[in-house]
Scaffold this active site. Structure first.
Site, PDB file in Angstrom:
ATOM      1  N   ASP A 157       5.338   3.808 -15.272  1.00 44.78           N
ATOM      2  CA  ASP A 157       6.575   4.538 -15.609  1.00 44.78           C
ATOM      3  C   ASP A 157       6.252   5.929 -16.124  1.00 44.78           C
ATOM      4  O   ASP A 157       6.865   6.909 -15.718  1.00 44.78           O
ATOM      5  CB  ASP A 157       7.341   3.794 -16.713  1.00 44.78           C
ATOM      6  N   ASP A 162       4.466   1.764 -20.608  1.00 44.70           N
ATOM      7  CA  ASP A 162       4.247   1.348 -19.231  1.00 44.70           C
ATOM      8  C   ASP A 162       3.570   2.499 -18.488  1.00 44.70           C
ATOM      9  O   ASP A 162       4.170   3.558 -18.269  1.00 44.70           O
ATOM     10  CB  ASP A 162       5.593   0.998 -18.579  1.00 44.70           C
ATOM     11  N   ARG A 179       5.403  -9.956 -10.504  1.00 45.65           N
ATOM     12  CA  ARG A 179       5.732 -11.197 -11.183  1.00 45.65           C
ATOM     13  C   ARG A 179       6.856 -11.911 -10.409  1.00 45.65           C
ATOM     14  O   ARG A 179       7.864 -11.308 -10.094  1.00 45.65           O
ATOM     15  CB  ARG A 179       6.184 -10.902 -12.601  1.00 45.65           C
ATOM     16  N   THR A 186       8.874 -18.330 -11.020  1.00 47.47           N
ATOM     17  CA  THR A 186       7.777 -19.027 -11.704  1.00 47.47           C
ATOM     18  C   THR A 186       7.221 -18.206 -12.861  1.00 47.47           C
ATOM     19  O   THR A 186       6.415 -18.716 -13.631  1.00 47.47           O
ATOM     20  CB  THR A 186       6.614 -19.284 -10.721  1.00 47.47           C
TER      21      THR A 186
END
Lengths: 243, 492
Positions: free
Chosen positions: A238, A235, A137, A141
């Protein structure tokens, strides 16, 4: 936070048992797209998903049980590859009318969680080539951005098994497909293997790529305000790699 | 004559007398009573569609029991061993009636230590327990044999198990005494020897093996052994089928006995195989049981099957694809084990209405073929408890025979037991394997047989006899096939 669709509650178990003999569990939400295959909602699959969803499951178990699901995804994915009739002679001298796999394949994992699916892929396809794509990401933006890719040179001639265990909004998966397309892979030769999807992710992805086959173990209820799948499993990267 | 593979036998309570199966303690009786009866276990008729149960009796049911009685020192034990040697079979068990001595109370025990207790009277023996155990064995069930300690003059807590002998030799001074025992015997032998021969043998043996002094031995002989012989032991000759003078030196008698036993076994084998044939009726016309789950022949499944069937496939590839496929078989099998609803808290702070397995799932490998599925098993349950049994077909008769058995101790309490075998053709060895589990207290509806390929006939037979077991099959093949999978997998 977007709208949630409660998972259907159903009796799960083999056909020879009556409904009263089958335990009740939440099963995958139905999907409207023909291109999407949800694994059969067997009691064993639900139990495996229950283990990896639980916050109390340790990393070793998370790895082992998610790997079992991933193997089932790969096995199902491979069913969508082309085959030809192939007759062989058996060790007892009988002739056996079978099938042979046709075409070359490769895996492409979306880093880093997708790499967790490589072991399961290798357990089914021993020396398969595996490319990698890193999409993250962009802080400015807040849109996904391609940081890195390393793909087999002849990828345009191969069937591609795209690996990402979590399909939340679909942003990175869509971007990964764009990368593959830019290397000459036609949409209908991409299979997207996914453990857990949100209805929105399926919607976004499959609307954009109706010719790409998606194989997922479960379509969950929705996304939370941080765009995590819920009820979800946390996650994936993770839990598999660091937690 | 080809020497038989000797079945592995566990340690014995005292003296080298009882060849006995390895014992796993706490073995329960089959849950539903007789293993072949119309079991009314849970899940048997929940939807009222239970199939009619065919009758099957394993080859070890109706064991031939031979009783050998005679005076102390008459050579019973030597004769028993000579018969075993002559028979040259792995399934002969010698059971000494000494195992059934009653535990002594304090007073009797004191007497016993002073050589004042009458061990040579029938009252010293627990015939009720003996009869029970013999009846169990006759029914094909497993029997727990008490272990008597001569040091403590008491029964020990442990037992040794006898399971599935074809021939049982019951040996002891009172082997032909109890009328209930007589009913169960197929052949009754009385060993005869002159009293002075008996006494001299006894003196030698007790001095050598039991550390007694001469005076004590002679005192016991005249106080207990001789009067009891005349009163109880000798009259047994009236019920004997044959009286064998001179023991093992009597070659004619030995040959007769051995011939008789062989004949009996042959009759039983023919009968067993005829039963199997009878179970074939309807195999082609009737649909398979709903509890037979054949793997979907998806394209990948067919591709893998093709590679596995191809004689030109390298061993490496064969093993790789067979492991891959067997993991799928086990995954499918695990859909048949019990689950219960479980509310799961996810890291996202939500709950998921999931499932969890209830109870332990173990596996039993039918050797050698079943071991080919073990890699697949461990891909799904890494630490799965795994029992093993070796069943081999007799080269002469084709009849399956149980050579070795080692089950998890608590197998009767597991939520499910996966029974693994690579191939099932006639169903003979699968029938036997399921029967063994049932005899060890595993409920039929908890057994999931997993096999790579099965003949229609075998599936039909198996599910006729055990309608409540579940079968997961990679592919159904029409004919009886030789066991080529294990040959390819183990490369020999």
């Amino acid at each position: 936070m977007s709208e949630l669709k409660r998972s259907p509650i159903k009796c799960v178990g083999p056909d020879y048992r009556s409904e009263s003999q089958k335990p009740v569990a939440a099963v995958s939400a139905p999907v409207d797209f023909d291109s999407v295959t949800v694994l059969p909602q067997t009691p064993q699959l639900i139990a495996l998903l229950s283990i990896i969803r639980s916050k109390d499951t340790n990393r070793g178990d998370f790895i082992f049980y998610s790997n079992r699901i991933i193997r089932l995804l790969v096995e199902e994915g491979l069913n969508h590859l082309p085959t030809v009739e192939h007759t062989v002679t058996t060790p007892v001298g009988r002739s056996y009318d079978g099938l042979a796999f046709q075409g070359k394949i490769c895996g492409v994992s979306i880093m880093r969680a997708g790499e967790a699916m490589e072991q399961g892929l290798r357990e089914c396809c021993r020396s398969v080539r595996i490319g990698k794509i890193l999409i993250q990401r962009d802080e400015e933006t807040s849109k996904p951005r391609l940081f890195y890719d390393k793909l087999p040179e002849d990828i345009a001639d191969r069937w591609v098994l795209l690996l990402d265990p979590m399909l939340a909004t679909g942003g990175s998966a869509i971007m990964a497909v764009d990368v593959l397309k830019s290397r000459g892979v036609p949409e209908d030769r991409i299979l997207f293997l996914n453990v857990l999807a949100s209805p929105q992710g399926i919607q976004n992805f499959s609307k954009q790529f109706p010719n790409i086959r998606v194989i997922t173990a479960f379509v969950d209820e929705g996304l939370d305000e941080k765009n995590y799948i819920i009820p979800g499993l946390g996650d994936f990267g993770d839990r598999y790699y660091t937690r | 004559m080809i020497p038989w593979p000797v079945r592995r036998l566990a340690a014995e309570p005292h003296a080298s007398r009882h060849p006995i199966m390895p014992s796993s303690a706490n073995a329960a009786e089959p849950a539903g009573g007789a293993p072949n009866g119309p079991a009314a276990g849970p899940g048997s008729d929940a939807d009222g569609t239970i199939a009619t149960r065919a009758y099957y009796s394993p080859p070890w049911a109706d064991v031939s029991i031979i009783g050998i009685a005679g005076s102390s020192g008459s050579g019973k034990s030597t004769l028993s061993h000579a018969i075993v040697n002559k028979l040259n079979l792995p399934w002969v068990v010698i059971l000494s009636i000494d195992s059934f001595y009653k535990s002594l109370d304090a007073e009797s025990s004191k007497k016993a230590f002073q050589n004042e207790y009458d061990f040579d009277s029938p009252d010293a023996l627990d015939f009720d327990v003996l009869v029970d155990r013999l009846r169990d064995l006759k029914a094909g069930k497993r029997a727990e044999i008490p272990v008597y300690s001569f040091e403590k003059h008491a029964r020990l807590n442990q037992t040794t198990s006898i399971y599935s002998p074809h021939v049982l030799i019951l040996e002891g001074i009172f082997a032909l005494y109890d009328p209930r025992v007589l009913e169960l015997l197929d052949m009754k032998i009385f060993c005869e020897a002159d009293a002075d021969v008996c006494l001299s043998r006894r003196i030698l043996r007790d001095q050598r093996d039991r550390g007694r002094d001469l005076e004590g031995i002679i005192k016991q002989w005249f106080k207990f052994v001789k009067p009891n012989f005349e009163k109880y032991v000798d009259p047994q000759r009236k019920v004997a089928d044959i009286i064998v003078p001179r023991g093992v030196e009597n070659h004619v008698a030995m040959a007769m006995v051995v011939q008789f036993i062989r004949q009996k076994l042959m009759e039983k084998s023919v009968h067993h195989r005829a039963r199997l044939t009878q179970l074939e009726i309807g195999a082609q016309s009737e649909p398979l049981s709903k509890r037979v789950m054949v793997m979907n022949q998806t394209s990948q499944m067919r591709v893998m099957n093709t590679i596995i069937h191809n004689i030109d496939t390298s061993s490496e590839d064969f093993i790789f694809y067979f492991n891959r496929l067997s993991a799928l078989l086990v995954e499918q099998a695990l859909n048949n084990v019990p689950f219960e609803p479980a509310s799961i808290a996810t890291p996202q702070g939500r709950t998921y209405a999931g499932l969890q397995r209830t109870g332990e799932v173990s596996a039993v490998i039918v050797l050698r073929g079943g071991a080919a599925l073990e890699a697949g098993l461990h891909r799904c349950i890494t630490d799965c408890k795994t029992g093993r049994m070796l069943i081999q077909s007799n080269v002469r008769t084709g009849e399956p025979e149980l050579h070795f058995l080692a089950l998890p101790q608590d197998v009767d309490r597991h939520a499910a037991v996966l029974l693994l075998d690579a191939q099932m053709s006639s169903g003979g060895s699968a029938l036997m394997a399921v029967q063994v589990l049932v005899d060890h207290g595993v409920r039929e509806d908890r057994i999931v047989l997993v096999t790579y390929s099965a003949g229609r006939m075998g599936l039909h037979r198996l599910t006729k006899v055990f309608p409540e077991i579940t079968v997961v099959v990679g592919q159904v093949v029409p004919d009886i096939e030789e066991r080529w999978v294990e040959k390819r997998y183990f490369r020999c």
